[in-house]
Design a protein around this motif. Structure first.
Motif: not given
Length: 612
Positions: A339-341, A492-493, A498-500, A508-511
């Motif tokens: 995942l992104p940091l 796709i960012m 990635e937060r945009l 990610v939140g669902m996982i």
């Protein structure tokens, strides 16, 4: 069902208006919800219970489905979503509008319409999830028969429609998924009724409610198994397509995305129905050879893009399911580096909200992705037709080969020279391997003067190459971002932004929420705690995990003490973390620490002697 029968040009006057029928369906939906709410009792008393004591805590909240950790009735809930799919699609396209508000209040109109649709289809979900099986099954049967009767009547009385006199739409093609879903729900409610009758007649046992379900127990057993699983040879499908896991199940929330499949089905067929007469109309406007050729190319390209987009979108849905399992299994092993940091520690509110938003995002992204990818593939198909197919068909293959061959050779030479620079540096400007077993040379520069000359003479050339690479980078970013617009399992960012990406943040939140609430090890541990409470000692202990029954309370306590003593003897450092030790004074802590250290040293010495 159509939103406005006045526009039907084929004289279908006996069909039913969608607006009127949905508004009328609110009456039985509210009655069924009220009955189910009355049957349930609240676990906590409210102030109204003191004022109206004869209710006995009734009129509790009716839960349609557990979107967080439900694994039962998954396909039943999926077909319930399938029954809702057509009405939801018409609502998205604004063919169904409860009432018309000004343009600035369109968000409020959508909210009220969504709440009305949710209430209309609420009885299907509530009758499946209610613990009162007899009442739920009977009302579910009546409500399903009601919907099946109206839907079949609508299809039989008017099988074909002429929308504005332009195109013929066969209603059965669009309505059969809804009818199939309703028939499945009717069969499910009949099964629930028969099963409840058998339980009341003591011919069957009632299903026990536990925190952990069977596949999660089997997963924990596999983790605790001392002997490794015997590896079985995998078939070609499991090797190259999908390797399934018998101890993993998708929750109801994932199955609920069946609406996206029905939406793709409807979009694909409407695409065919609308495009065929549209191209026929265009071809009749002018009979010039160039114009006729253009219409033919556009027609073939459009249908080709439609088929490819349909298969691509269906493949994306299946791939997202595979990614869900893959990401969740990584989480269970403690791996989050993929995942992104900035998203490795999301906020709790974001994770819980993502559970509610996921299904909607997945469906919307899938449908929009179909439209966008379809347009991109259509433009690409037209380009290929005019750049390759038509010139070859007209006998201009050799000049075309010369033009494209020169362009391809030029690009190939640029890429070859870029690769040659890397090979040249690898050969002459890096130090030798430290060990012969190393796979590559170390990042240590050799022959600095030669490298400085090399960098100087290739400076201008690399600038020219960089100009081309910059354009290619932009084009590739646009193409990949467009093709992957319906994939919410990856951003796709660019890195750092990635937060945009709202879809990826939802994924990610669902996982995270799913991992923290449905971890099999955690649920099994909680189940063991619940099955070994003092109030429940008469029940079998650990029966869910290894089918062993416990004896008396004294024997259970003695066995636990023996297991504790054995664990502390084998792991003396755990003594320092016991509750009574942490609450003791510093002097007692130091004495216990010394004793634990001495005991650990003795055990290590004995193990060393035994190994010698």
């Amino acid at each position: 069902m159509t939103a406005n029968t006045a526009n039907d040009g084929d004289g279908c006057r006996h069909t039913i208006s969608l607006d009127i029928f949905l508004h009328f369906s609110l009456i039985p939906a509210v009655l069924i919800t009220g009955v189910l709410s009355f049957l349930q009792t609240r676990s906590r008393k409210l102030f109204i219970d003191n004022r109206v004591p004869f209710l006995g805590g009734r009129f509790a909240v009716v839960v349609p489905l557990d979107t967080l950790s439900s694994f039962s009735n998954r396909w039943s809930y999926g077909f319930a979503f399938g029954a809702m799919a057509n009405s939801a699609i018409l609502f998205f396209r604004q063919e169904f509008r409860p009432f018309i508000l000004p343009a600035w209040a369109i968000a409020i109109e959508f909210l009220i319409g969504a709440l009305e649709l949710g209430l209309v289809y609420f009885p299907f979900f509530a009758c499946l999830s209610t613990p009162f099986r007899l009442a739920g099954s009977v009302m579910g049967i009546l409500y399903s028969v009601f919907w099946i009767t109206i839907t079949v009547w609508d299809v039989v009385t008017c099988p074909d429609i002429l929308v504005k006199g332009f195109v013929k739409r066969e209603r059965i093609i669009f309505q059969w998924p809804t009818i199939l879903s309703l028939v499945f729900l009717l069969g499910r409610f009949l099964h629930m009724l028969l099963k409840d009758i058998r339980i009341r007649l003591h011919l069957a046992e009632k299903d026990s409610e536990t925190l952990v379900v069977t596949h999660q127990v089997q997963h924990v057993k596999r983790l605790l198994s001392r002997r490794g699983e015997q590896s079985k040879p995998l078939g070609w499908f499991q090797r190259w397509v999908y390797e399934w896991d018998p101890f993993f199940k998708f929750p109801t929330r994932i199955i609920g995305t069946v609406i996206s499949i029905i939406g793709l089905y409807r979009l694909t067929f409407e695409d065919f129905f609308w495009s065929r007469p549209f191209f026929t109309l265009l071809s009749s406007l002018y009979d010039g050879p160039t114009y006729v050729e253009f219409i033919e190319v556009a027609k073939i390209s459009w249908f080709t893009a439609t088929i490819l987009t349909c298969f691509t979108s269906c493949g994306y849905i299946l791939h997202i399911l595979a990614c869900y399992r893959k990401h969740l299994r990584r989480f269970r092993t403690g791996l989050k580096s993929f995942l992104p940091l900035k998203l490795q520690q999301p906020e709790a509110a974001v994770c819980v909200a993502s559970i509610a938003r996921y299904s909607g995002c997945q469906i919307a992204f899938t449908l929009w992705g179909y439209v966008i990818v379809h347009v991109v593939l259509y433009v690409f198909a037209v380009f290929v037709a005019y750049a390759l197919v038509i010139p070859i068909k007209n006998g201009e293959g050799l000049p075309l080969l010369q033009q494209w061959g020169a362009a391809i050779l030029s690009v190939g030479l640029v890429m070859a020279l870029k690769t040659a620079q890397t090979v040249f540096v690898q050969t002459f400007f890096l130090q030798d391997k430290i060990s012969p077993t190393d796979k590559q040379k170390p990042l240590a520069l050799d022959n600095r003067k030669g490298f400085s000359c090399f960098s100087y003479f290739f400076f201008i050339y690399n600038v020219a190459v960089g100009l081309t690479t910059c354009i290619l980078r932009l084009v590739m970013s646009m193409v990949i971002g467009t093709v992957l617009v319906s994939r919410i399992d990856r951003s796709i960012m660019q890195k750092g932004y990635e937060r945009l990406d709202a879809g990826y943040v939802t994924w990610v939140g669902m996982i995270f929420a799913d991992h923290y609430h449905n971890n099999p090890v955690m649920l099994s541990f909680c189940q063991l705690l619940c099955s070994n409470t003092v109030e429940d000692q008469s029940k079998p202990s650990y029966s869910l995990l290894h089918n062993a029954t416990s004896g008396s309370f004294a024997s259970v306590r003695a066995r636990k003490r023996w297991m504790l003593s054995y664990t502390l003897l084998r792991n003396p450092h755990l003594i320092l973390f016991r509750k009574h030790h942490l609450s003791s004074s510093s002097t007692a802590q130091s004495e216990t620490a010394v004793q634990a250290w001495v005991l650990a040293s003795q055990i290590e010495g004995r193990e060393t002697q035994a190994s010698q």
